[in-house]
Design an enzyme around this catalytic site. Structure first.
Site, PDB file in Angstrom:
ATOM      1  N   SER A 128       0.919  -1.106  -0.002  1.00 42.63           N
ATOM      2  CA  SER A 128       0.046  -0.016   0.246  1.00 42.63           C
ATOM      3  C   SER A 128       0.818   1.115   0.085  1.00 42.63           C
ATOM      4  O   SER A 128       2.224   1.339   0.458  1.00 42.63           O
ATOM      5  CB  SER A 128      -0.806  -0.092   1.291  1.00 42.63           C
ATOM      6  OG  SER A 128      -1.200   1.197   1.609  1.00 42.63           O
ATOM      7  N   GLU A 130       0.299   3.505   1.914  1.00 41.65           N
ATOM      8  CA  GLU A 130       0.734   3.930   3.285  1.00 41.65           C
ATOM      9  C   GLU A 130       2.040   3.597   3.656  1.00 41.65           C
ATOM     10  O   GLU A 130       2.534   3.697   4.798  1.00 41.65           O
ATOM     11  CB  GLU A 130      -0.662   2.922   4.031  1.00 41.65           C
ATOM     12  CG  GLU A 130      -1.804   3.930   4.100  1.00 41.65           C
ATOM     13  CD  GLU A 130      -1.727   5.351   4.762  1.00 41.65           C
ATOM     14  OE1 GLU A 130      -0.984   5.436   5.664  1.00 41.65           O
ATOM     15  OE2 GLU A 130      -2.513   6.210   4.081  1.00 41.65           O
ATOM     16  N   TYR A 152      -1.006   0.391  10.371  1.00 40.68           N
ATOM     17  CA  TYR A 152      -1.376  -0.576   9.201  1.00 40.68           C
ATOM     18  C   TYR A 152      -0.108  -0.298   8.206  1.00 40.68           C
ATOM     19  O   TYR A 152       0.399  -1.548   7.549  1.00 40.68           O
ATOM     20  CB  TYR A 152      -2.462   0.229   8.374  1.00 40.68           C
ATOM     21  CG  TYR A 152      -2.832  -0.148   7.016  1.00 40.68           C
ATOM     22  CD1 TYR A 152      -3.513  -1.583   6.834  1.00 40.68           C
ATOM     23  CD2 TYR A 152      -2.792   0.525   5.795  1.00 40.68           C
ATOM     24  CE1 TYR A 152      -3.758  -1.940   5.337  1.00 40.68           C
ATOM     25  CE2 TYR A 152      -2.850   0.119   4.709  1.00 40.68           C
ATOM     26  CZ  TYR A 152      -3.269  -1.109   4.299  1.00 40.68           C
ATOM     27  OH  TYR A 152      -3.536  -1.491   3.300  1.00 40.68           O
TER      28      TYR A 152
END
Ligand code: G4F
Length: 325
Positions: A128, A130, A152
């Site tokens: 991701s 992220e 996460y």
């Protein structure tokens, strides 16, 4: 010979589009689901209702390595797509233990089980944007340093390194896709795009008066989910395993998204949107924006939809939920 694919997270947005793509390619498609999903299939399996009977579902738990081994030995997949994860970005750190344990362990269990029982199986891991987190440069590409700011993202960086390790140490065909936000009518309601679209439609139909949102000036690089599952599949068809950023290369603000979604319904968003601090996240100094040049060059990937086209499709589909009831 018919290829066999195993998908974790098959009932989610990406898993369901991937199942559609693989069935269209003639694959035998298997998916891992939790027992609770079978028991509440009307809700939890709604994204794959249209392929009922065409995909084989296996009840297993990603935190139970024995159940994963049993499924892998039963299926003996040619390709495994690991999409399941606790994927809502939590900044509260309330759930950090379970997010870290679930996301890291499930990736490790799958890689270890595949290495043991079907090492030729090609493995896709859902990374991701992220993982880049609080970046210092924009756009980001495969060489940009990771600096996750949410638990996460930390879990996704750990999974990425596990994948790389299994590729380098054990010669497995294992790849990570570093995917930026990708949206569609099958997006979950907790994410901002679906929240905006579903609220706009409900307001238009007189079922809701307003919607509360966080930072309207937040930027995101939003793409179209079916394009991103195509990228996953392309990665596993490549000559050699590698990691790729999948993104559009442009960002838009939440405000632009809101304006377009409400505009599709001839509504002026300023009359209906309230700002609620509970939905604010820490401000981003540098926007998360991905550079998809490597996957475009190596695998010929390109997106098929612009953001206004994605929004229009989401609004049309959301309206149909009410008119076809
Ligand atoms: O839709 P979001 O919750 O998605 P977010 O946090 O970017 O995460 C998604 O994309 C990541 C990258 O691909 C994935 F790793 C992750 O699993 C997930 O799929 O929030 C988007 C933006 C944020 O900047 C947030 O601050 O919208 C802003 N926002 C403003 N108001 C809101 C709201 N987000 C949510 N969920 N709800 C709001 O009311």
């Amino acid at each position: 010979m018919t290829k066999k694919a195993l998908i974790t997270g098959i009932a989610g947005q990406d898993g369901s589009y991937l199942a559609d793509l693989l069935l269209a390619q003639g694959y035998e498609v298997h998916g891992i689901v939790r027992r609770i999903a079978i028991e509440d299939s009307a809700h939890k399996l709604k994204n794959i209702q249209h392929v009922h009977g065409r995909v084989k579902l296996h009840v297993a738990s990603l935190d139970n390595v024995l159940s994963l081994i049993k499924t892998i030995r039963e299926v003996m997949p040619d390709e495994c797509y690991h999409l399941a994860a606790s994927s809502f970005v939590s900044y509260s750190f309330e759930d950090e233990m379970s997010i870290l344990n679930n996301n890291i362990n499930s990736t490790h269990y799958l890689l270890a089980a595949l290495k043991e029982f079907v090492p030729r199986c090609r493995f896709y891991y859902a990374g991701s944007s992220e993982m880049f987190g609080a970046v210092e440069t924009s756009p980001q590409d495969e060489r940009t340093p990771f600096n996750p700011r949410a638990i996460y993202g930390v879990s996704k960086v750990a999974g990425y390194h596990l994948v790389k390790n299994y590729r380098q140490q054990y010669g497995m065909f294992a790849c990570s896709g570093i995917l930026y936000n990708h949206e569609s009518p099958r997006r979950g309601y907790e994410f901002v795009t679906r929240k905006i679209v579903s609220s706009a439609v409900r307001i238009k139909l007189g079922l809701q008066e307003s919607v509360s949102l966080g930072n309207l000036d937040a930027h995101r690089d939003w793409g179209y989910a079916p394009d991103y599952v195509n990228a996953m599949w392309l990665m596993l068809q490549a000559q050699d395993p590698d990691d790729y950023v999948v993104a559009t290369g442009e960002t838009h603000t939440v405000r632009e998204f809101v304006e377009t979604a409400f505009g599709c319904l001839d509504l002026d968003y300023r009359q209906y949107v309230k700002i609620d601090p509970q939905f604010f996240r820490p401000a981003e100094q540098v926007p998360l924006c991905g550079n998809p040049a490597k996957i475009a060059r190596d695998l010929g990937w390109k997106r098929t939809r612009t953001l206004p086209e994605i929004i229009r499709e989401m609004v049309t589909s959301e309206l149909e939920l009410y008119t076809t009831k």
